[in-house]
Write a protein that holds these residues in place. Structure first.
Motif, PDB file in Angstrom:
ATOM      1  N   ALA A 210     176.851  56.559  34.295  1.00 35.79           N
ATOM      2  CA  ALA A 210     175.863  55.513  33.998  1.00 35.79           C
ATOM      3  C   ALA A 210     175.324  55.694  32.575  1.00 35.79           C
ATOM      4  O   ALA A 210     175.154  54.714  31.836  1.00 35.79           O
ATOM      5  CB  ALA A 210     174.729  55.541  35.021  1.00 35.79           C
ATOM      6  N   GLU A 211     175.062  56.938  32.170  1.00 40.74           N
ATOM      7  CA  GLU A 211     174.599  57.208  30.808  1.00 40.74           C
ATOM      8  C   GLU A 211     175.674  56.824  29.795  1.00 40.74           C
ATOM      9  O   GLU A 211     175.368  56.220  28.755  1.00 40.74           O
ATOM     10  CB  GLU A 211     174.234  58.685  30.648  1.00 40.74           C
ATOM     11  N   SER A 212     176.922  57.167  30.077  1.00 41.15           N
ATOM     12  CA  SER A 212     178.021  56.820  29.178  1.00 41.15           C
ATOM     13  C   SER A 212     178.166  55.311  29.059  1.00 41.15           C
ATOM     14  O   SER A 212     178.375  54.782  27.957  1.00 41.15           O
ATOM     15  CB  SER A 212     179.337  57.423  29.674  1.00 41.15           C
ATOM     16  N   LEU A 213     178.051  54.626  30.166  1.00 41.13           N
ATOM     17  CA  LEU A 213     178.159  53.172  30.161  1.00 41.13           C
ATOM     18  C   LEU A 213     177.036  52.554  29.325  1.00 41.13           C
ATOM     19  O   LEU A 213     177.273  51.627  28.542  1.00 41.13           O
ATOM     20  CB  LEU A 213     178.120  52.632  31.593  1.00 41.13           C
ATOM     21  N   GLU A 214     175.845  53.089  29.462  1.00 35.08           N
ATOM     22  CA  GLU A 214     174.704  52.591  28.686  1.00 35.08           C
ATOM     23  C   GLU A 214     174.968  52.784  27.187  1.00 35.08           C
ATOM     24  O   GLU A 214     174.712  51.885  26.384  1.00 35.08           O
ATOM     25  CB  GLU A 214     173.442  53.339  29.118  1.00 35.08           C
ATOM     26  N   ARG A 215     175.479  53.955  26.801  1.00 37.73           N
ATOM     27  CA  ARG A 215     175.794  54.214  25.389  1.00 37.73           C
ATOM     28  C   ARG A 215     176.868  53.253  24.883  1.00 37.73           C
ATOM     29  O   ARG A 215     176.776  52.735  23.770  1.00 37.73           O
ATOM     30  CB  ARG A 215     176.257  55.651  25.204  1.00 37.73           C
TER      31      ARG A 215
ATOM     32  N   ALA B  89     175.439  49.920  24.219  1.00 39.73           N
ATOM     33  CA  ALA B  89     174.649  49.945  22.987  1.00 39.73           C
ATOM     34  C   ALA B  89     175.555  49.882  21.766  1.00 39.73           C
ATOM     35  O   ALA B  89     175.251  49.181  20.788  1.00 39.73           O
ATOM     36  CB  ALA B  89     173.780  51.201  22.951  1.00 39.73           C
ATOM     37  N   ILE B  90     176.672  50.590  21.807  1.00 41.91           N
ATOM     38  CA  ILE B  90     177.615  50.561  20.681  1.00 41.91           C
ATOM     39  C   ILE B  90     178.209  49.164  20.539  1.00 41.91           C
ATOM     40  O   ILE B  90     178.311  48.628  19.427  1.00 41.91           O
ATOM     41  CB  ILE B  90     178.721  51.618  20.866  1.00 41.91           C
ATOM     42  N   ILE B  91     178.590  48.571  21.656  1.00 45.36           N
ATOM     43  CA  ILE B  91     179.155  47.210  21.615  1.00 45.36           C
ATOM     44  C   ILE B  91     178.146  46.251  21.008  1.00 45.36           C
ATOM     45  O   ILE B  91     178.489  45.436  20.132  1.00 45.36           O
ATOM     46  CB  ILE B  91     179.576  46.756  23.040  1.00 45.36           C
ATOM     47  N   GLU B  92     176.895  46.349  21.431  1.00 47.74           N
ATOM     48  CA  GLU B  92     175.854  45.463  20.897  1.00 47.74           C
ATOM     49  C   GLU B  92     175.668  45.689  19.398  1.00 47.74           C
ATOM     50  O   GLU B  92     175.527  44.732  18.631  1.00 47.74           O
ATOM     51  CB  GLU B  92     174.532  45.693  21.627  1.00 47.74           C
TER      52      GLU B  92
ATOM     53  N   ARG C 197     177.517  52.197   9.816  1.00 49.66           N
ATOM     54  CA  ARG C 197     176.239  51.846  10.441  1.00 49.66           C
ATOM     55  C   ARG C 197     176.263  52.176  11.933  1.00 49.66           C
ATOM     56  O   ARG C 197     175.341  52.786  12.472  1.00 49.66           O
ATOM     57  CB  ARG C 197     175.987  50.345  10.235  1.00 49.66           C
ATOM     58  N   VAL C 198     177.356  51.818  12.589  1.00 44.29           N
ATOM     59  CA  VAL C 198     177.481  52.064  14.026  1.00 44.29           C
ATOM     60  C   VAL C 198     177.512  53.568  14.301  1.00 44.29           C
ATOM     61  O   VAL C 198     176.822  54.067  15.191  1.00 44.29           O
ATOM     62  CB  VAL C 198     178.750  51.377  14.589  1.00 44.29           C
ATOM     63  N   MET C 199     178.306  54.311  13.522  1.00 41.84           N
ATOM     64  CA  MET C 199     178.421  55.759  13.747  1.00 41.84           C
ATOM     65  C   MET C 199     177.108  56.473  13.467  1.00 41.84           C
ATOM     66  O   MET C 199     176.744  57.409  14.189  1.00 41.84           O
ATOM     67  CB  MET C 199     179.551  56.347  12.885  1.00 41.84           C
ATOM     68  N   THR C 200     176.379  56.034  12.452  1.00 40.70           N
ATOM     69  CA  THR C 200     175.075  56.643  12.166  1.00 40.70           C
ATOM     70  C   THR C 200     174.134  56.432  13.336  1.00 40.70           C
ATOM     71  O   THR C 200     173.464  57.367  13.795  1.00 40.70           O
ATOM     72  CB  THR C 200     174.471  56.029  10.883  1.00 40.70           C
ATOM     73  N   ARG C 201     174.114  55.234  13.849  1.00 40.61           N
ATOM     74  CA  ARG C 201     173.256  54.931  14.995  1.00 40.61           C
ATOM     75  C   ARG C 201     173.683  55.711  16.234  1.00 40.61           C
ATOM     76  O   ARG C 201     172.871  56.241  16.977  1.00 40.61           O
ATOM     77  CB  ARG C 201     173.293  53.432  15.284  1.00 40.61           C
ATOM     78  N   PHE C 202     175.013  55.819  16.431  1.00 40.80           N
ATOM     79  CA  PHE C 202     175.551  56.547  17.586  1.00 40.80           C
ATOM     80  C   PHE C 202     175.205  58.032  17.492  1.00 40.80           C
ATOM     81  O   PHE C 202     174.816  58.648  18.470  1.00 40.80           O
ATOM     82  CB  PHE C 202     177.065  56.338  17.668  1.00 40.80           C
TER      83      PHE C 202
END
Length: 152
Positions: free
Chosen positions: A98-103, A106-109, A126-131
């Motif tokens: 569930a945590e992985s799915l949430e992450r 968030a990455i998709i968004e 930008r995506v990797m920095t946020r991740f």
């Protein structure tokens, strides 16, 4: 009954049944004068138990430890403990998934909300920095004594 009939009744292939036999999950069977394997009626139920246990996430090694030497010799408390442990393992796995799915959502968004005019390369950064920021554990705060107060 012969292996072909057991395979038809259990829905398993003859090779799978032989594998379970070689793995020690079902006891060695008698061989008739014609050298064919002869299985008891309990073999169908035993194979159903093995298949159900595998479907529930038990490994063959775990199943082997739980299987009694005889059908009427189940160790009730050991079986319940093993089932409870497996349920807890599955619950932990479910929480991690569930945590992985949430992450991932968030990455998709983050990818889908790319600012206008931003290149793909810059968006990837930008995506990797946020991740990375989301994946970092929160920094531990160091407790310091209040100013002007003596240390105890």
């Amino acid at each position: 009954m012969r292996i072909g009939e057991l395979a038809a009744r259990s829905g398993l292939t003859a090779s799978r049944i032989r594998f379970y036999e070689a793995s020690g999950l079902i006891s060695a069977v008698e061989r008739g004068a014609n050298n064919y394997r002869e299985y008891t009626a309990d073999a169908v139920m035993l194979l159903e138990i093995i298949t159900s246990a595998q479907n529930a996430g038990f490994s063959l090694q775990e199943i082997r430890r739980l299987m009694p030497p005889r059908f009427d010799a189940w160790h009730h408390d050991e079986l319940l403990d093993a089932l409870r442990r497996k349920a807890a393992e599955i619950e932990t796995l479910r929480e991690r998934l569930a945590e992985s799915l949430e992450r991932l959502h968030a990455i998709i968004e983050t990818i889908e909300t790319k600012p206008e005019g931003l290149s793909c390369g810059d968006n990837a950064k930008r995506v990797m920095t946020r991740f990375r920021k989301q994946s970092e554990p929160a920094p531990k705060r160091r407790r310091t004594p209040a100013r002007g107060r003596p240390r105890a």
